[in-house]
Scaffold this motif. Structure first.
Motif, PDB file in Angstrom:
ATOM      1  N   ASN A   1      25.305 -88.635  -4.954  1.00  0.00           N
ATOM      2  CA  ASN A   1      24.102 -89.553  -5.195  1.00  0.00           C
ATOM      3  C   ASN A   1      24.211 -90.209  -3.690  1.00  0.00           C
ATOM      4  OD1 ASN A   1      24.017 -89.122  -8.126  1.00  0.00           O
ATOM      5  ND2 ASN A   1      26.084 -90.235  -7.942  1.00  0.00           N
ATOM      6  N   SER A   2      23.302 -89.659  -2.903  1.00  0.00           N
ATOM      7  CA  SER A   2      23.159 -90.195  -1.402  1.00  0.00           C
ATOM      8  C   SER A   2      22.678 -91.556  -1.516  1.00  0.00           C
ATOM      9  CB  SER A   2      22.183 -89.292  -0.819  1.00  0.00           C
ATOM     10  OG  SER A   2      22.534 -87.831  -0.765  1.00  0.00           O
ATOM     11  N   ASP A   3      21.829 -92.140  -2.228  1.00  0.00           N
ATOM     12  CA  ASP A   3      21.464 -93.464  -2.098  1.00  0.00           C
ATOM     13  C   ASP A   3      22.617 -94.537  -2.316  1.00  0.00           C
ATOM     14  OD1 ASP A   3      21.420 -92.624  -4.845  1.00  0.00           O
ATOM     15  OD2 ASP A   3      19.807 -93.876  -5.494  1.00  0.00           O
ATOM     16  N   SER A   4      23.586 -94.060  -3.198  1.00  0.00           N
ATOM     17  CA  SER A   4      24.568 -95.075  -3.436  1.00  0.00           C
ATOM     18  C   SER A   4      26.039 -94.718  -2.908  1.00  0.00           C
ATOM     19  CB  SER A   4      24.667 -95.103  -5.110  1.00  0.00           C
ATOM     20  OG  SER A   4      25.277 -93.802  -5.457  1.00  0.00           O
ATOM     21  N   GLY A   5      26.019 -93.542  -2.046  1.00  0.00           N
ATOM     22  CA  GLY A   5      27.225 -93.291  -1.400  1.00  0.00           C
ATOM     23  C   GLY A   5      28.321 -92.945  -2.464  1.00  0.00           C
ATOM     24  N   THR A   6      27.685 -92.254  -3.570  1.00  0.00           N
ATOM     25  CA  THR A   6      29.027 -91.821  -4.666  1.00  0.00           C
ATOM     26  C   THR A   6      28.694 -90.349  -5.069  1.00  0.00           C
ATOM     27  OG1 THR A   6      27.456 -92.496  -6.432  1.00  0.00           O
ATOM     28  CG2 THR A   6      29.065 -94.121  -5.383  1.00  0.00           C
ATOM     29  N   VAL A   7      29.316 -89.841  -5.822  1.00  0.00           N
ATOM     30  CA  VAL A   7      29.366 -88.703  -6.254  1.00  0.00           C
ATOM     31  C   VAL A   7      29.991 -88.409  -7.837  1.00  0.00           C
ATOM     32  CG1 VAL A   7      31.733 -87.884  -5.491  1.00  0.00           C
ATOM     33  CG2 VAL A   7      29.815 -86.023  -5.660  1.00  0.00           C
ATOM     34  N   ASP A   8      29.132 -87.976  -8.522  1.00  0.00           N
ATOM     35  CA  ASP A   8      29.441 -87.544  -9.959  1.00  0.00           C
ATOM     36  C   ASP A   8      30.077 -86.170 -10.043  1.00  0.00           C
ATOM     37  OD1 ASP A   8      27.898 -89.958 -10.693  1.00  0.00           O
ATOM     38  OD2 ASP A   8      26.212 -88.713 -10.885  1.00  0.00           O
TER      39      ASP A   8
END
Length: 493
Positions: A130-137
């Protein structure tokens, strides 16, 4: 012979109160088969039930420790949270024992294996950035290998496990010490959300706004439902320096001095794990080095000045380094006949504590090898930055974040099935000896929490969760009044 006599005498007196878990209940095989068929009829095409002796069933019940594998009535691979909801509701309504397996690396019997229904999380295998939030699922059925590989391609990583082949779910739900712990905290401290199937089948997304579940899931393992997806913070990742070097037993004093000095440095990019092994009458040190950068800052100079008998350190990508410290060839599934883990916690690897750790591996390595010459004993000292617990808020584990504690892991592997109780007895004695040495050294660890992912079966909950046990039991009663998760193994509040 004296050791065997002592152990048998202790067992006869009931002094060794830690036995393998009792079966939840004796279920009629036809009832179990009926439950399997009911699940098969209720789930969508995204999921599937497998029966023995199909190859997929065999893979689903596989564990890295062969002795804890149980012949389940069937295995089921849910392919969606909705199907897992259906499965959990059926298991709860029929009171059918089950187990949930992610990586299959536990050595505790009955924790992720069962004679009932084996839930294999294999199909929860997506890694979505999730590039917009700097996270990964990350799907709960993955191990860390493909997660790191996917993120490496775009210059990112997560604060996950340090060894290939280990599952994302077990690491994260139990705590998570890894290569980046000193910089970012435990793996659970880097989670921003969970997709969770509650015991009643409701699918929810848990965030820090859900105070009790957020607290319980962070270290409380599988007590509150089944997690299908984790959302982690991501971090920029470049090349790293590290590797492993081997050292003879004669280097004990030099390694002890270097370890003491290493603990006093403040570079959070630097990690080192001092491992010691006893196999076939031979004692050996192995030091695993990791620096989060292409060139170390000098923090390893005292270690590197010690004469090594083998091994190598170099600059590599994070992913290549990670693969290099695991089974070879990469991706190989390691399996042993019998194995146990246990742990102790210290606030510092002082010279006195380090010497006791070495004495214990030599003492028990020799004793256990005399009973089974295939026995391998391995200890690992894992110092981290003093601020490792400052990166997160209150959680099930650790119960006290006010000061750092460092895990010492103890592992035994063997092939003689008559020695199971003996090995467990040895590990508990080793843990007590190291704790007592730390207390005598002035360390405040008489009630320091043991790491749940290392603790051996039978360990009291209070020894891992301290004063949090009361709150965790209250949360579980509220979340799971029908005790559905009590049908599965593991640490139970």
């Amino acid at each position: 012979m004296a050791l065997i006599t002592l152990l048998l005498y202790a067992l006869s007196l009931g002094l060794l109160s830690y036995a393998q878990p009792e079966p939840l209940q004796n279920y009629n095989s036809s009832d179990l088969l009926a439950t399997c068929n009911k699940i098969s009829a209720a789930i969508s095409g995204a999921s599937q039930v497998f029966f023995p002796p199909s190859p997929q069933y065999t893979l689903d019940i596989r564990h890295s420790t062969a002795s804890i594998i149980e012949e389940s009535a069937c295995s089921v691979e849910p392919g969606s949270a909705e199907d897992l909801s259906v499965i959990l509701c059926i298991l709860g309504s029929t009171r059918t024992p089950f187990a949930v397996e992610g990586g299959g690396r536990t050595t505790n019997p009955g924790f992720s294996s069962t004679t009932g229904v084996q839930i294999a999380m294999t199909r929860f295998n997506e890694t979505k950035v999730n590039s917009d939030s700097g996270t990964v699922d990350v799907g709960a059925g993955l191990n860390w290998d493909p997660v790191y590989q996917t993120l490496a391609a775009i210059g990112l990583t997560v604060a996950g496990g340090r060894i290939p082949g280990v599952g994302v779910a077990g690491t994260t739900l139990g705590g998570g010490y890894g290569l980046l712990t000193s910089q970012y905290g435990l793996t659970l401290d880097t989670v921003t959300g969970y997709e969770l199937v509650l015991p009643n089948g409701t699918v929810v997304n848990v965030t820090s706004e859900d105070e009790d579940l957020w607290f319980g899931l962070r270290g409380g393992l599988n007590n509150f439902g089944i997690v299908t997806k984790f959302t982690f913070k991501t971090y920029p990742q470049g090349n790293v320096w590290g590797g492993a070097r081997l050292y003879a037993a004669s280097q004990q004093d030099a390694i002890k001095a270097a370890l003491l000095k290493f603990q006093q440095q403040n570079d959070t990019k630097a990690e080192a794990s001092v491992s010691m092994s006893y196999t076939s009458g031979k004692f050996l040190f192995t030091i695993f080095y990791f620096y989060d950068g292409p060139t170390p800052s000098g923090v390893y100079d005292d270690f590197l000045a010690i004469n090594s008998t083998g091994g190598n350190v170099s600059t590599n990508s994070f992913y290549d380094y990670f693969l290099s410290v695991g089974p070879q060839p990469p991706g190989a599934f390691e399996s042993v006949a019998f194995a146990d883990f246990h742990a102790a916690s210290v606030t510092q690897f002082s010279p006195a504590v380090f010497d006791v750790i070495v004495d214990q591996i030599n003492l028990w390595g020799a004793r256990l090898s005399a009973l089974d010459n295939t026995t391998a004993v391995e200890f690992a000292c894992q110092p981290f930055a003093q601020g490792l617990f400052s990166h997160g808020s209150a959680s099930a584990y650790p119960p006290d974040r006010s000061h750092a504690i460092f895990p010492v892991s103890f592992t035994t592997e063997w092939t003689n099935s008559t020695l199971n109780d003996t090995m467990a007895y040895a590990l508990r004695n080793i843990s007590s000896a190291v704790r007592d040495a730390a207390v005598a050294d002035g360390q405040d660890v008489s009630h320091a929490a043991l790491y749940p992912n290392y603790a051996i079966y039978g360990t009291p909950l209070e020894d891992m969760y301290g004063g949090n046990v009361k709150r965790l039991r209250k949360i579980r009663r509220e979340i799971d009044p029908e005790d559905v998760m009590g049908l599965a193994g593991g640490w139970k509040f």
